[in-house]
Design an enzyme around this catalytic site. Structure first.
Site, PDB file in Angstrom:
ATOM      1  N   SER A 252     -14.342  60.967   8.262  1.00 10.75           N
ATOM      2  CA  SER A 252     -15.417  60.686   6.774  1.00 10.75           C
ATOM      3  C   SER A 252     -15.107  59.412   6.002  1.00 10.75           C
ATOM      4  O   SER A 252     -14.144  60.292   5.751  1.00 10.75           O
ATOM      5  CB  SER A 252     -15.923  61.878   7.187  1.00 10.75           C
TER       6      SER A 252
ATOM      7  N   TYR B 260     -15.877  71.543   3.750  1.00 11.11           N
ATOM      8  CA  TYR B 260     -16.346  70.158   4.863  1.00 11.11           C
ATOM      9  C   TYR B 260     -15.752  68.937   4.666  1.00 11.11           C
ATOM     10  O   TYR B 260     -14.844  68.417   5.659  1.00 11.11           O
ATOM     11  CB  TYR B 260     -17.442  69.800   4.916  1.00 11.11           C
TER      12      TYR B 260
ATOM     13  N   LYS C  61     -11.893  67.478   6.493  1.00  9.02           N
ATOM     14  CA  LYS C  61     -11.598  65.830   7.532  1.00  9.02           C
ATOM     15  C   LYS C  61     -10.266  65.700   7.238  1.00  9.02           C
ATOM     16  O   LYS C  61      -9.349  64.615   7.697  1.00  9.02           O
ATOM     17  CB  LYS C  61     -12.337  65.216   7.466  1.00  9.02           C
TER      18      LYS C  61
HETATM   19  N1  UFG Z   1     -30.713  62.210   0.558  1.00  5.34           N
HETATM   20  C1  UFG Z   1     -32.174  62.156  -0.491  1.00  5.34           C
HETATM   21  N2  UFG Z   1     -33.520  63.085   0.443  1.00  5.34           N
HETATM   22  C2  UFG Z   1     -32.947  63.849   1.081  1.00  5.34           C
HETATM   23  C3  UFG Z   1     -31.534  63.514   2.016  1.00  5.34           C
HETATM   24  C4  UFG Z   1     -30.689  62.862   1.237  1.00  5.34           C
HETATM   25  O1  UFG Z   1     -32.772  61.481  -0.984  1.00  5.34           O
HETATM   26  O2  UFG Z   1     -33.514  64.368   1.686  1.00  5.34           O
HETATM   27  C5  UFG Z   1     -30.268  61.257  -0.612  1.00  5.34           C
HETATM   28  C6  UFG Z   1     -28.587  61.193  -0.517  1.00  5.34           C
HETATM   29  O3  UFG Z   1     -29.227  62.105  -2.468  1.00  5.34           O
HETATM   30  C7  UFG Z   1     -27.742  60.317  -0.565  1.00  5.34           C
HETATM   31  C8  UFG Z   1     -28.338  59.470   0.759  1.00  5.34           C
HETATM   32  O4  UFG Z   1     -30.002  59.933   0.896  1.00  5.34           O
HETATM   33  O5  UFG Z   1     -27.871  59.270  -1.730  1.00  5.34           O
HETATM   34  C9  UFG Z   1     -27.379  59.454   2.038  1.00  5.34           C
HETATM   35  O6  UFG Z   1     -27.740  60.840   2.211  1.00  5.34           O
HETATM   36  P1  UFG Z   1     -27.388  62.367   3.699  1.00  5.34           P
HETATM   37  O7  UFG Z   1     -27.341  63.638   3.220  1.00  5.34           O
HETATM   38  O8  UFG Z   1     -27.955  61.616   4.452  1.00  5.34           O
HETATM   39  O9  UFG Z   1     -25.439  61.541   3.832  1.00  5.34           O
HETATM   40  P2  UFG Z   1     -24.312  61.607   3.070  1.00  5.34           P
HETATM   41  O10 UFG Z   1     -23.893  60.121   2.526  1.00  5.34           O
HETATM   42  O11 UFG Z   1     -24.321  62.374   1.982  1.00  5.34           O
HETATM   43  O12 UFG Z   1     -23.275  62.986   3.237  1.00  5.34           O
HETATM   44  C10 UFG Z   1     -23.185  61.813   4.827  1.00  5.34           C
HETATM   45  C11 UFG Z   1     -23.068  62.630   6.220  1.00  5.34           C
HETATM   46  C12 UFG Z   1     -21.755  63.971   5.654  1.00  5.34           C
HETATM   47  C13 UFG Z   1     -19.867  63.166   5.146  1.00  5.34           C
HETATM   48  C14 UFG Z   1     -20.807  62.137   4.172  1.00  5.34           C
HETATM   49  C15 UFG Z   1     -19.268  61.207   4.075  1.00  5.34           C
HETATM   50  O13 UFG Z   1     -23.953  63.575   6.533  1.00  5.34           O
HETATM   51  O14 UFG Z   1     -20.838  65.053   6.383  1.00  5.34           O
HETATM   52  O15 UFG Z   1     -21.837  61.094   4.341  1.00  5.34           O
HETATM   53  O16 UFG Z   1     -20.286  60.761   2.706  1.00  5.34           O
HETATM   54  F1  UFG Z   1     -19.243  63.889   4.885  1.00  5.34           F
END
Ligand code: UFG
Length: 338
Positions: free
Chosen positions: A125, A150, A154
């Site tokens: 990741s 998590y 990785k």
């Molecule tokens: N977000 C929102 N509202 C939501 C969900 C997410 O605004 O309801 C925002 C988050 O704050 C973030 C973006 O959308 O800025 C993406 O969020 P995600 O949860 O979809 O993805 P992340 O980048 O936080 O996390 C993902 C994977 C993880 C991994 C990570 C690596 O879920 O498993 O990328 O950076 F580790």
């Protein structure tokens, strides 16, 4: 043709990879414990490819079951997806995450060593980079201490593989995924989040479908052009194809080192607000959203420099963000009607 074991092969990325492997001509054996997937996915894969993968419901934490599987199957390579993946949950249940994500990896690698099985592809990741100092993120960017168990699994996982490659001559590639989204064009497989989605795209599609009332955008005070956080969203089929390219590289002995790692993203960053707007225009849906506080642990921006992956894997993304969001929406609608 080579027989490839895909662990977690009924999950989101796993199922799309199984389809691409079969379409390329590989024989596929799936191990999945169904803890975050459904057995129907096996039928759906079969409908897409016309070929039913060999399937075994095995919990990879049970060493004797892992051994028994390898006693009975000839395997030429492994793509290892099976793992827990919820960042927030991992903070609550670190030991479960270490046991599952690390234990299973060790048992698989032991079987590979004991039986001289080569070719290992690992789901890593971009979380290993944390908030990188420079964007886009190259493979040379330093890894940062993980902010969740998590993420730590990785990083530790990559280290375990690196050490095994060195000691035992295994050839392996870690793929550092950015944010996978979307669904197969057949709309027969896609993401199946359990309960309330934690990730942005399933939350958006469920909101548009009326299952969730409103999307919460976590923070608009980041240091980005519109204040919302930036990520690199990659179509899951493009991501799946990166696995085929990585596997082929190992089979063809084109790898430069016996442990390699590549960024798998599009190279383009999109803010949360851009995603919302693109979703609305690509699907003709109006999304109900509000801005709330930042989510703990989130970084400001992450997107990949894909130069090395494009060159070394001879791979590139082919699908647009619009296509990815449209496919996610079609998949969501299919869930309502089936
Ligand atoms: N977000 C929102 N509202 C939501 C969900 C997410 O605004 O309801 C925002 C988050 O704050 C973030 C973006 O959308 O800025 C993406 O969020 P995600 O949860 O979809 O993805 P992340 O980048 O936080 O996390 C993902 C994977 C993880 C991994 C990570 C690596 O879920 O498993 O990328 O950076 F580790």
């Amino acid at each position: 043709m080579k027989r490839i074991l895909v662990t977690g092969g009924l999950g989101f990325i796993g199922s799309h990879t199984v389809v691409e492997l079969q379409n390329t001509g590989f024989n596929v054996v799936i191990i999945d414990d169904l803890s975050n997937s459904k057995i129907e996915v096996l039928d759906n894969i079969t409908e897409i490819t016309g070929k039913r993968p060999d399937f075994h419901q095995i919990d990879l934490r049970i060493k004797k079951d892992v051994q028994a599987f390898f006693d009975n199957h000839h395997i030429d390579g492994i793509i290892h997806f099976a793992a827990f993946k919820a960042v927030g949950e991992s903070v609550q249940k670190p030991l479960e995450y270490y046991e599952n994500n690390i234990g299973s990896l060790v048992y698989l690698l032991q079987e590979m060593r004991n039986r001289n099985i080569d070719h290992f592809i690992f789901s890593s990741s971009c979380t290993v980079y944390g908030q990188a100092d420079e964007l886009p993120i190259t493979e040379n960017a330093p890894t940062k201490p993980a902010t969740s168990p998590y993420g730590n699994t990785k990083q530790i996982g990559e280290e375990i593989i690196r050490g095994t490659c060195k000691a035992n001559g295994l050839n392996a590639i870690a793929l550092r995924y950015f944010n996978p989204i979307g669904a197969h064009e057949s709309v027969k497989i896609g993401e199946l989040p359990l309960g309330v989605p934690q990730n942005l795209i399933p939350y958006i599609t469920q909101t548009a479908a009326g299952i969730r009332e409103q999307l919460s955008i976590f923070g608009d005070d980041y240091d980005t052009p519109d204040g919302t956080a930036i990520r690199d969203y990659i179509h899951v089929v493009d991501l799946a194809n990166a696995h085929i390219a990585a596997l082929q590289r190992l089979i063809d002995k084109k790898n430069l080192n016996n442990f390699e790692y590549f960024n798998v993203g599009t190279g383009k960053g999109s803010s949360v607000l851009e995603i919302v707007k693109t979703f609305e225009s690509a699907t003709n849906q109006k999304l109900n959203y509000k801005i709330v506080d930042r989510r703990e642990g989130d970084i400001t921006a992450a997107y990949a420099d894909t130069t090395i992956a494009n060159k070394e894997l001879n791979w590139k993304t082919e699908k647009t963000l619009e296509e990815a969001l449209q496919s996610a929406w079609l998949w969501q609608k299919k869930q309502q009607t089936s």
